[in-house]
Scaffold this motif. Sequence first.
Motif, PDB file in Angstrom:
ATOM      1  N   ALA A   6      49.812  33.904  39.511  1.00 45.35           N
ATOM      2  CA  ALA A   6      50.586  34.125  40.735  1.00 45.35           C
ATOM      3  C   ALA A   6      51.683  33.076  40.823  1.00 45.35           C
ATOM      4  N   LEU A  30      52.992  38.537  40.590  1.00 41.36           N
ATOM      5  CA  LEU A  30      51.739  38.492  39.843  1.00 41.36           C
ATOM      6  C   LEU A  30      52.020  38.966  38.425  1.00 41.36           C
ATOM      7  N   GLU A  32      50.266  39.661  34.725  1.00 36.93           N
ATOM      8  CA  GLU A  32      49.024  39.804  33.968  1.00 36.93           C
ATOM      9  C   GLU A  32      49.302  39.583  32.483  1.00 36.93           C
ATOM     10  N   LYS A  42      53.772  42.559  38.953  1.00 37.46           N
ATOM     11  CA  LYS A  42      53.673  43.208  40.255  1.00 37.46           C
ATOM     12  C   LYS A  42      54.144  42.221  41.316  1.00 37.46           C
ATOM     13  N   ILE A  44      54.020  41.329  45.360  1.00 38.80           N
ATOM     14  CA  ILE A  44      53.348  41.638  46.624  1.00 38.80           C
ATOM     15  C   ILE A  44      53.851  40.701  47.710  1.00 38.80           C
ATOM     16  N   ASN A  46      53.661  38.192  50.843  1.00 34.27           N
ATOM     17  CA  ASN A  46      52.759  37.147  51.315  1.00 34.27           C
ATOM     18  C   ASN A  46      52.428  37.437  52.781  1.00 34.27           C
ATOM     19  N   PHE A  62      43.352  34.501  49.720  1.00 30.89           N
ATOM     20  CA  PHE A  62      44.035  35.757  49.390  1.00 30.89           C
ATOM     21  C   PHE A  62      44.264  35.866  47.880  1.00 30.89           C
ATOM     22  N   LEU A  63      44.766  34.796  47.267  1.00 33.07           N
ATOM     23  CA  LEU A  63      45.041  34.809  45.831  1.00 33.07           C
ATOM     24  C   LEU A  63      43.750  34.872  45.010  1.00 33.07           C
ATOM     25  N   ASN A  65      40.960  36.256  45.970  1.00 35.94           N
ATOM     26  CA  ASN A  65      40.441  37.618  46.125  1.00 35.94           C
ATOM     27  C   ASN A  65      41.208  38.640  45.287  1.00 35.94           C
ATOM     28  N   LEU A  66      42.458  38.322  44.946  1.00 42.00           N
ATOM     29  CA  LEU A  66      43.243  39.194  44.063  1.00 42.00           C
ATOM     30  C   LEU A  66      42.833  39.028  42.597  1.00 42.00           C
TER      31      LEU A  66
END
Length: 108
Positions: A6, A30, A32, A42, A44, A46, A62-63, A65-66
């Motif tokens: 991230a 993000l 991968e 991706k 997203i 904030n 939050f990060l 959990n992603l």
Amino acid sequence: MKTLVAVPTSKGGLDDEVHESLVRAETFTLVEFEDGKVKGVKVIENPYKREPYGAGSKVALFLVNLGVNAIISRTDCPKGKMILDSAGVKMVIVDDAIKVGDALKGLR
């Protein structure tokens, strides 16, 4: 091995610069990685960028959990440090404004 990185950004994407604040960034880019190669990008929003209190802990959770494994940022996240550390998230601090794509080169 898959890695999800991230990066706090303003608009998002590999050509955007790493935002000056991890917690107050408009977006997160993000990225991968799999076997050292970019497999996906991706952007997203904030959801905590305007949170008056406790944004650091909320962004960290939050990060996590992603499924983020690493964060590239210009600042640390003191209030979210315990959450990030307990999840094994690696923090990479860059000194200056640098494009996301260039900052990622150090992780490969």
